[in-house]
Design a protein around this motif. Structure first.
Motif, PDB file in Angstrom:
ATOM      1  N   ARG A   1       0.811  -1.213   0.000  1.00 25.55           N
ATOM      2  CA  ARG A   1       0.000   0.000   0.000  1.00 25.55           C
ATOM      3  C   ARG A   1       0.847   1.266   0.000  1.00 25.55           C
ATOM      4  O   ARG A   1       0.417   2.324  -0.469  1.00 25.55           O
ATOM      5  CB  ARG A   1      -0.923  -0.017   1.221  1.00 25.55           C
ATOM      6  CG  ARG A   1      -2.203   0.780   1.048  1.00 25.55           C
ATOM      7  CD  ARG A   1      -3.120   0.555   2.220  1.00 25.55           C
ATOM      8  NE  ARG A   1      -4.462   1.080   1.995  1.00 25.55           N
ATOM      9  CZ  ARG A   1      -5.443   0.969   2.852  1.00 25.55           C
ATOM     10  NH1 ARG A   1      -5.229   0.339   3.999  1.00 25.55           N
ATOM     11  NH2 ARG A   1      -6.635   1.476   2.591  1.00 25.55           N
ATOM     12  N   GLY A   2       2.046   1.166   0.523  1.00 26.26           N
ATOM     13  CA  GLY A   2       2.935   2.324   0.565  1.00 26.26           C
ATOM     14  C   GLY A   2       3.657   2.594  -0.732  1.00 26.26           C
ATOM     15  O   GLY A   2       4.415   3.559  -0.826  1.00 26.26           O
TER      16      GLY A   2
ATOM     17  N   HIS B   1      13.832   9.982   2.464  1.00 25.92           N
ATOM     18  CA  HIS B   1      12.926   9.254   1.586  1.00 25.92           C
ATOM     19  C   HIS B   1      13.743   8.294   0.737  1.00 25.92           C
ATOM     20  O   HIS B   1      14.885   8.572   0.376  1.00 25.92           O
ATOM     21  CB  HIS B   1      12.151  10.221   0.694  1.00 25.92           C
ATOM     22  CG  HIS B   1      11.253  11.142   1.449  1.00 25.92           C
ATOM     23  ND1 HIS B   1      10.602  12.216   0.863  1.00 25.92           N
ATOM     24  CD2 HIS B   1      10.877  11.151   2.763  1.00 25.92           C
ATOM     25  CE1 HIS B   1       9.868  12.845   1.769  1.00 25.92           C
ATOM     26  NE2 HIS B   1      10.023  12.224   2.935  1.00 25.92           N
ATOM     27  N   LEU B   2      13.159   7.161   0.415  1.00 22.67           N
ATOM     28  CA  LEU B   2      13.867   6.118  -0.322  1.00 22.67           C
ATOM     29  C   LEU B   2      13.455   6.146  -1.791  1.00 22.67           C
ATOM     30  O   LEU B   2      12.261   6.118  -2.110  1.00 22.67           O
ATOM     31  CB  LEU B   2      13.562   4.748   0.289  1.00 22.67           C
ATOM     32  CG  LEU B   2      14.354   3.561  -0.267  1.00 22.67           C
ATOM     33  CD1 LEU B   2      15.834   3.734   0.013  1.00 22.67           C
ATOM     34  CD2 LEU B   2      13.857   2.251   0.360  1.00 22.67           C
TER      35      LEU B   2
ATOM     36  N   PRO C   1      17.091  13.488   1.253  1.00 25.46           N
ATOM     37  CA  PRO C   1      16.231  14.331   2.088  1.00 25.46           C
ATOM     38  C   PRO C   1      14.870  14.542   1.439  1.00 25.46           C
ATOM     39  O   PRO C   1      14.710  14.373   0.222  1.00 25.46           O
ATOM     40  CB  PRO C   1      17.010  15.661   2.160  1.00 25.46           C
ATOM     41  CG  PRO C   1      18.396  15.337   1.740  1.00 25.46           C
ATOM     42  CD  PRO C   1      18.302  14.185   0.794  1.00 25.46           C
ATOM     43  N   PRO C   2      13.874  14.925   2.225  1.00 33.06           N
ATOM     44  CA  PRO C   2      12.577  15.261   1.637  1.00 33.06           C
ATOM     45  C   PRO C   2      12.704  16.364   0.585  1.00 33.06           C
ATOM     46  O   PRO C   2      13.654  17.146   0.592  1.00 33.06           O
ATOM     47  CB  PRO C   2      11.752  15.736   2.848  1.00 33.06           C
ATOM     48  CG  PRO C   2      12.411  15.067   4.031  1.00 33.06           C
ATOM     49  CD  PRO C   2      13.869  15.003   3.700  1.00 33.06           C
TER      50      PRO C   2
ATOM     51  N   ALA D   1       7.999   7.001   1.302  1.00 25.20           N
ATOM     52  CA  ALA D   1       7.836   8.356   1.825  1.00 25.20           C
ATOM     53  C   ALA D   1       6.479   8.414   2.511  1.00 25.20           C
ATOM     54  O   ALA D   1       5.607   7.587   2.247  1.00 25.20           O
ATOM     55  CB  ALA D   1       7.925   9.393   0.704  1.00 25.20           C
ATOM     56  N   PRO D   2       6.246   9.395   3.394  1.00 29.70           N
ATOM     57  CA  PRO D   2       4.934   9.517   4.042  1.00 29.70           C
ATOM     58  C   PRO D   2       3.821   9.698   3.010  1.00 29.70           C
ATOM     59  O   PRO D   2       4.041  10.196   1.905  1.00 29.70           O
ATOM     60  CB  PRO D   2       5.098  10.767   4.918  1.00 29.70           C
ATOM     61  CG  PRO D   2       6.567  10.870   5.171  1.00 29.70           C
ATOM     62  CD  PRO D   2       7.218  10.363   3.916  1.00 29.70           C
TER      63      PRO D   2
END
Length: 391
Positions: free
Chosen positions: A37-38, A285-286, A325-326, A347-348
């Motif tokens: 889901r992510g 973040h990946l 980084p974001p 990431a969120p």
């Protein structure tokens, strides 16, 4: 948003659920176990279609190297069944989830360089389109969709075209033995050149990765974490005597420092497959970058001119795992001067909703994607926006 979950237990009930959604104009989020889901953009839907109730292996023919299972079948069940017969899914998928989720996400591990991807091993599918039409395509065909190689089209479509109900995959004998050559202390460019040399050799390399010093030091495999610097990994698999002979010859040719045995090899390649150790303890973040292998180190170097990132390489340098980084997407994609694409892997949810998770497509390809979506899901009720906004 409160989400109502529909959980069919048969393919006919899936058709009924999609037919209801179509008539009501209600979009559906397609789910299996929810473990993927992510990945991709979050779906804006008031209803979820949970396919985990469609579980069970329908047919397994080890001699024919074919397995057919319902889409909600857990991968743990399939892996165990295959292992009992000395077989496996050769594209080395990540653990967990369901068969439908695996095919829909199109993922593959380090062995992709020799065995291909999920797309190459998906022989047939059955499912329900966004038109509420049940159909089959590929192996064991009952009804096909003219003009498309349907199984390959579904692999990596992230549930935006069809709610999968049944999948047929190709299986292969699992290697009897595996060993990994370990080379220490190479910089990124020298390591990728060495991996290219190994892949061009006649020794049937099935894994080629490079871990810079910081990543290697976090490995759970002591021979890697205690190497004292960067570690380059070259994997050989197959029958025991063949592996031993090829290891001896390739070790001499590459002047490798050590050889990891079976257990350590299995462990370190699981880490490579899962991006283990990357960005630990940070809010990074990946990303996964697919680039020409020879361009991997230069691409990372270009990114490092403006961003503080951590990276390692798989697929002989063609896959770059990157912790950044974001708000780094523009800089990362701007560095892809040699071609390729960048995918935001982790990431969120709020970030994934507001950015391009997948590489933006040129307009001709986007137009083609719209036409394909229109063919299968003209009202846009299946996982709308999961891959691209408005699609």
């Amino acid at each position: 948003m409160t989400i109502t979950t529909l959980k069919p237990e048969t393919a006919a009930q899936v058709t009924d659920a999609v037919r209801w959604a179509l008539s009501a104009g209600e979009p559906l989020e397609i789910l299996g176990s929810g473990s993927r889901r992510g990945l991709g953009r979050p779906v804006q839907a008031g209803h979820a279609l949970d396919l985990s109730g469609l579980s069970g292996v329908i047919a397994y023919e080890p001699e024919e190297l074919v397995l057919t299972a319902l889409a909600g079948t857990r991968m743990a069940t399939i892996h165990a069944m295959l292992a009992d017969r000395g077989q496996h899914l050769a594209f080395e998928p990540p653990e967990g989830g369901t068969l439908g989720g695996l095919v829909a996400s199109g993922l593959a591990g380090p062995r992709r360089i020799s065995a291909g991807s999920a797309r190459d091993h998906t022989l047939g599918i059955a499912g329900v389109s966004g038109r509420a039409e049940a159909y089959k395509g590929g192996g064991k065909v009952v009804k096909n969709v003219t003009g498309y190689d349907v199984p390959k089209l579904m692999a990596g479509s992230f549930g935006t075209l069809t709610a999968l109900t049944e999948i047929t995959v190709k299986v292969l004998p699992a290697p009897e033995d595996t060993a990994t050559l370990l080379l220490s202390g190479l910089d990124d460019a020298a390591a990728v050149a060495m991996l290219d040399r190994a892949l061009r050799s006649p020794y049937e390399v099935s894994g080629a990765a490079h871990l810079p010093a910081g990543i290697a030091a976090r490995s759970g495999v002591s021979a890697v974490s205690r190497a004292g610097g960067a570690v380059t990994l070259v994997r050989l698999e197959g029958f025991g005597p063949s592996v031993a002979a090829r290891v001896t010859m390739l070790r001499e040719e590459l002047r490798a420092d050590a050889v990891l045995g079976r257990d350590e090899s299995l462990a370190v390649w699981r880490e490579v497959r899962d991006g283990a150790g990357l960005g630990e303890g940070s809010d990074a973040h990946l990303w996964k970058l697919s680039v020409p292998p020879s361009a991997g180190p230069a691409t990372v170097e270009a990114i490092r001119r403006t961003l503080d990132v951590e990276a390692f390489y798989d697929w002989g340098g063609g896959l770059v795992w990157l912790a950044a980084p974001p708000d780094s997407g523009a800089a990362i994609r701007g560095a892809l001067s040699a071609g390729g694409h960048a995918t935001l892997e982790r990431a969120p949810e709020a970030v994934r909703a507001a950015t391009d998770v997948f590489q933006p497509l040129p307009e001709p390809l986007m137009a083609l994607s719209r036409r394909v979506k229109e063919s299968f899901d003209p009202k846009g009720i299946l996982n709308p926006g999961r891959m691209y906004a408005g699609l």
